[in-house]
Design a protein around this motif. Structure first.
Motif, PDB file in Angstrom:
ATOM      1  N   ALA A 139      -0.108   5.620  -3.403  1.00 37.43           N
ATOM      2  CA  ALA A 139       0.882   4.822  -4.130  1.00 37.43           C
ATOM      3  C   ALA A 139       1.817   5.693  -4.948  1.00 37.43           C
ATOM      4  O   ALA A 139       3.029   5.483  -4.981  1.00 37.43           O
ATOM      5  N   PHE A 140       1.278   6.706  -5.578  1.00 36.72           N
ATOM      6  CA  PHE A 140       2.126   7.530  -6.451  1.00 36.72           C
ATOM      7  C   PHE A 140       2.886   8.607  -5.698  1.00 36.72           C
ATOM      8  O   PHE A 140       3.836   9.193  -6.234  1.00 36.72           O
ATOM      9  N   ASP A 141       2.522   8.888  -4.429  1.00 35.61           N
ATOM     10  CA  ASP A 141       3.302   9.830  -3.620  1.00 35.61           C
ATOM     11  C   ASP A 141       4.736   9.348  -3.459  1.00 35.61           C
ATOM     12  O   ASP A 141       5.654  10.158  -3.298  1.00 35.61           O
ATOM     13  N   ALA A 142       4.931   8.039  -3.463  1.00 32.54           N
ATOM     14  CA  ALA A 142       6.257   7.475  -3.243  1.00 32.54           C
ATOM     15  C   ALA A 142       7.099   7.400  -4.518  1.00 32.54           C
ATOM     16  O   ALA A 142       8.246   6.950  -4.465  1.00 32.54           O
ATOM     17  N   MET A 143       6.542   7.824  -5.645  1.00 35.68           N
ATOM     18  CA  MET A 143       7.335   7.806  -6.878  1.00 35.68           C
ATOM     19  C   MET A 143       8.471   8.829  -6.791  1.00 35.68           C
ATOM     20  O   MET A 143       8.307   9.902  -6.210  1.00 35.68           O
ATOM     21  N   PRO A 144       9.629   8.517  -7.367  1.00 38.77           N
ATOM     22  CA  PRO A 144      10.815   9.350  -7.141  1.00 38.77           C
ATOM     23  C   PRO A 144      10.863  10.658  -7.914  1.00 38.77           C
ATOM     24  O   PRO A 144      11.640  11.545  -7.568  1.00 38.77           O
ATOM     25  N   TYR A 145      10.066  10.791  -8.968  1.00 36.08           N
ATOM     26  CA  TYR A 145      10.161  11.995  -9.798  1.00 36.08           C
ATOM     27  C   TYR A 145       8.788  12.617  -9.964  1.00 36.08           C
ATOM     28  O   TYR A 145       7.758  11.932  -9.909  1.00 36.08           O
ATOM     29  N   GLY A 146       8.778  13.934 -10.177  1.00 42.03           N
ATOM     30  CA  GLY A 146       7.506  14.621 -10.357  1.00 42.03           C
ATOM     31  C   GLY A 146       7.683  16.111 -10.490  1.00 42.03           C
ATOM     32  O   GLY A 146       8.800  16.649 -10.479  1.00 42.03           O
ATOM     33  N   GLY A 147       6.574  16.791 -10.624  1.00 44.59           N
ATOM     34  CA  GLY A 147       6.587  18.239 -10.768  1.00 44.59           C
ATOM     35  C   GLY A 147       5.183  18.743 -11.007  1.00 44.59           C
ATOM     36  O   GLY A 147       4.197  18.090 -10.648  1.00 44.59           O
TER      37      GLY A 147
END
Length: 485
Positions: free
Chosen positions: A87-95
């Motif tokens: 589910a969180f792989d598809a979130m638009p921001y990260g690092g």
């Protein structure tokens, strides 16, 4: 030229030795690169304030753990695991987030979670205290407010905390408590000198805090830390904290799923303690504790209750058993907990509006899990196979699992070397996974951990970040001033 070709050949052979025979690749859920680019180009950051914040902590969830979780989740969905999306792989921001403590290259959960929830790095073992604290030494001048406490006191927001561990365990406690020793979960766990110096145990801090600091909802385990001796608990001060909680107006203490759902439907402030210490691992829970809610169920209940608050809310949700199963070398259990975390994140996304709720998913620290090879169609919990489907043998003549730990109880005894694994079901839920170095409990590791974000302020989650930076992003998203008044 001959030497060059020989080296290339050797390298190719080494790679092939860690790969299985070719298998059909099933369609995955991750978008094609060109589709992902178009989505990124069309993205408009949410720069306004956040009404709500949901912080997910996958305890012990390093990059390799996320990779293994993703593959397992995809395989269980009968899809290609490598290209599957949690589910969180598809979130638009990260690092990536750097994890270390004031006194160590490798952090524990107490400092790791506190850095995120207070903006202050501290010593390993310290909760809600600044970098000048010393582990086990009571000094109330070192207490620093948490994001939840500031949001409630300064903005009137509701506060919730959810965990599959004891609610007094290090990561959930970092949302509401202050202690130089994470083990001070009840008064029975505290030295007399600390009590005389004014320190209060973590369970008491949760229930007896001032109204403008106390969480409105807490769901997890840890009942023994809240009840007195002689009444099923370990407290020596005689206080029955669940009774004190439920004696307040519009408040309920519950111990199972049905009680939780009824209290949520009634709009109560809820203290739900579903286990004496930790909630059972999900691989065991349906059989041993079927009336205990899952992480997804607790997440839905918490959001349903807190969403009724007009000023919004802040909510911490911890998938604690990724870490606890890793410590025991129980790989199947650890990765299953990660799949449960993905379900909980999906539930939060389903129940909230991305225009008003900032969701962050990260970890407090990593664990030494290594993905060694394997074919795209091979069970990620299994062994690396050769062209015939038989296990490939490593230099010691024994099979090599696709996933192993760097340290842990599955490490070899000095005299015997690695077990042969002949006749062993390495995918079983009680199988203790092999490790490079034998330790009674697998050690945390110090590499960066991933972070994923969506919602107001999520665009600030990018690049290489320091763990306390996540606090600053959440503080800014709520429009809290830089320093507490």
């Amino acid at each position: 030229m001959t030497i060059s070709l020989s080296i290339r050949g050797a390298a190719c052979a080494a790679i092939l030795a860690l790969s299985a025979s070719p298998t059909a690749v099933l369609a995955g859920a991750h978008p094609a690169p060109e589709v992902a680019l178009e989505a990124a180009l069309a993205r408009t950051p949410e720069t306004g304030p956040a009404k709500n914040i949901i912080l997910f902590i996958g305890d012990g969830m390093g990059v390799s753990t996320v990779t293994a979780m993703r593959i397992l989740a995809g395989q269980r969905a009968e899809m290609d695991g490598a290209s599957y999306d949690l589910a969180f792989d598809a979130m638009p921001y990260g690092g990536l987030v750097r994890t270390y403590s004031v006194d160590g290259l490798v952090t524990d959960s107490a400092n790791g979670a506190s850095a995120i929830t207070t903006g202050h790095r501290t010593v390993n073992g310290g909760i809600g205290v600044d970098g000048g604290a010393r582990c086990g030494v009571c000094d109330t001048s070192r207490h620093v407010p948490t994001l939840a406490q500031r949001a409630k006191r300064e903005l009137g927001k509701a506060v919730g905390v959810v965990s599959t561990a004891a609610i007094t365990d290090a990561s959930p406690a970092a949302f509401f408590a202050h202690s130089p020793d994470r083990n001070w979960q009840s008064d029975a766990d505290m030295p007399a000198a600390a009590q005389a110096a004014g320190c209060i145990d973590i369970a008491a801090q949760l229930v007896l805090a001032e109204e403008d600091l106390r969480p409105d909802l807490a769901l997890g385990g840890g009942l023994t830390f809240f009840r007195p001796e002689g009444a099923g608990g370990r407290r020596k001060d005689g206080q029955d904290l669940p009774a004190l909680w439920s004696a307040r107006p519009n408040s309920a203490f519950v111990t199972d799923r049905d009680g939780m759902n009824a209290a949520i439907a009634a709009g109560h402030d809820v203290l739900g303690l579903f286990a004496e210490v930790h909630i059972p691992h999900e691989v065991n829970r349906p059989a041993v504790a079927p009336q205990t809610p899952t992480l997804e169920e607790m997440t839905r209940a918490a959001i349903q209750r807190l969403a009724a608050e007009p000023q919004g809310y802040v909510l911490l949700i911890e998938a604690a058993h990724i870490d606890k199963a890793h410590h025991a070398g129980l790989l199947n259990a650890a990765l299953t907990e990660g799949v449960e975390l993905s379900k909980a994140v999906a539930a939060a996304q389903d129940l909230t509006d991305a225009a008003e709720t900032l969701i962050i998913v990260t970890a407090d620290h990593s664990h030494g899990l290594v993905l060694n090879g394997g074919g795209r169609g091979d069970d990620v919990l299994g062994l690396i196979k050769g062209p015939t489907g038989a296990p490939r043998l490593a230099g010691d003549g024994r099979p090599l699992p696709i996933l192993v730990y760097s340290t842990g109880p599955g490490g070899p005894e000095a005299e015997e070397g690695r077990p042969s694994l002949e006749g062993v079901d390495v995918t079983a839920i009680d199988h203790v996974r092999q490790a490079g170095v034998r330790l009674g409990s697998a050690a945390h590791t110090g590499e960066d951990v991933p972070v994923y974000a969506d919602g107001p302020g999520a665009y600030l989650i990018t690049g290489s970040m320091d763990q306390p930076y996540l606090f600053q992003v959440m503080r800014h998203a709520l429009r809290l001033p830089a320093v507490a008044p």
